[in-house]
Write a protein that holds these residues in place. Structure first.
Motif, PDB file in Angstrom:
ATOM      1  N   VAL A 162       0.848  -1.205   0.000  1.00 17.83           N
ATOM      2  CA  VAL A 162       0.000   0.000   0.000  1.00 17.83           C
ATOM      3  C   VAL A 162       0.879   1.248   0.000  1.00 17.83           C
ATOM      4  N   SER A 163       1.934   1.228   0.787  1.00 18.99           N
ATOM      5  CA  SER A 163       2.853   2.360   0.855  1.00 18.99           C
ATOM      6  C   SER A 163       3.555   2.593  -0.484  1.00 18.99           C
ATOM      7  N   ASP A 164       4.030   1.523  -1.095  1.00 26.68           N
ATOM      8  CA  ASP A 164       4.695   1.641  -2.401  1.00 26.68           C
ATOM      9  C   ASP A 164       3.737   2.161  -3.466  1.00 26.68           C
ATOM     10  N   GLU A 165       2.504   1.670  -3.431  1.00 26.47           N
ATOM     11  CA  GLU A 165       1.503   2.118  -4.398  1.00 26.47           C
ATOM     12  C   GLU A 165       1.197   3.603  -4.211  1.00 26.47           C
ATOM     13  N   GLN A 166       1.092   4.023  -2.973  1.00 25.74           N
ATOM     14  CA  GLN A 166       0.808   5.433  -2.689  1.00 25.74           C
ATOM     15  C   GLN A 166       1.962   6.311  -3.168  1.00 25.74           C
ATOM     16  N   THR A 167       3.178   5.881  -2.922  1.00 31.32           N
ATOM     17  CA  THR A 167       4.357   6.641  -3.349  1.00 31.32           C
ATOM     18  C   THR A 167       4.421   6.743  -4.874  1.00 31.32           C
ATOM     19  N   ALA A 168       4.185   5.648  -5.552  1.00 33.25           N
ATOM     20  CA  ALA A 168       4.236   5.642  -7.021  1.00 33.25           C
ATOM     21  C   ALA A 168       3.126   6.504  -7.619  1.00 33.25           C
ATOM     22  N   THR A 169       1.946   6.429  -7.044  1.00 30.58           N
ATOM     23  CA  THR A 169       0.825   7.228  -7.544  1.00 30.58           C
ATOM     24  C   THR A 169       1.093   8.715  -7.344  1.00 30.58           C
ATOM     25  N   GLU A 170       1.638   9.064  -6.199  1.00 26.52           N
ATOM     26  CA  GLU A 170       1.989  10.465  -5.938  1.00 26.52           C
ATOM     27  C   GLU A 170       3.030  10.949  -6.936  1.00 26.52           C
ATOM     28  N   ARG A 171       4.035  10.120  -7.231  1.00 24.56           N
ATOM     29  CA  ARG A 171       5.070  10.491  -8.199  1.00 24.56           C
ATOM     30  C   ARG A 171       4.484  10.689  -9.599  1.00 24.56           C
ATOM     31  N   ARG A 172       3.607   9.745 -10.018  1.00 22.49           N
ATOM     32  CA  ARG A 172       2.986   9.879 -11.347  1.00 22.49           C
ATOM     33  C   ARG A 172       2.137  11.145 -11.434  1.00 22.49           C
ATOM     34  N   PHE A 173       1.414  11.461 -10.367  1.00 25.95           N
ATOM     35  CA  PHE A 173       0.594  12.670 -10.360  1.00 25.95           C
ATOM     36  C   PHE A 173       1.476  13.916 -10.505  1.00 25.95           C
TER      37      PHE A 173
END
Length: 89
Positions: free
Chosen positions: A20-31
């Protein structure tokens, strides 16, 4: 719960929390990349913002759960999380 069950449960929680943490970090970066990219459309930015908000809400929920675990489970969780994610813990 027996000691081994506590450890197995805490390790499973730590593995999922890392996902969940990795997904949140990646999504924030893509945004952020989309937000500052001149080639991004408004729709793309809005969709990524929506995804970012959803993953942030999921992360916050998991964080609250893990912070309120019983002591024995929380200790095993933290130990395993540090092993699988040494830069975050």
């Amino acid at each position: 719960m027996k000691d081994q069950q506590i450890i197995n449960f805490a390790q499973a929680l730590a593995e999922r929390f890392k996902q969940v943490s990795d997904e949140q970090t990646a999504t924030e970066r893509r945004f952020r990349e989309s937000l500052y990219s001149p080639t991004s459309t408004r729709f793309e930015v809005l969709e990524l913002e929506r995804r970012r908000d959803m993953t942030k809400a999921a992360f916050d929920s998991w964080k609250e759960v893990t912070e309120n675990l019983p002591f024995e489970i929380q200790k095993a969780f933290n130990d395993h999380f540090q092993k699988i994610n040494p830069t975050e813990a």
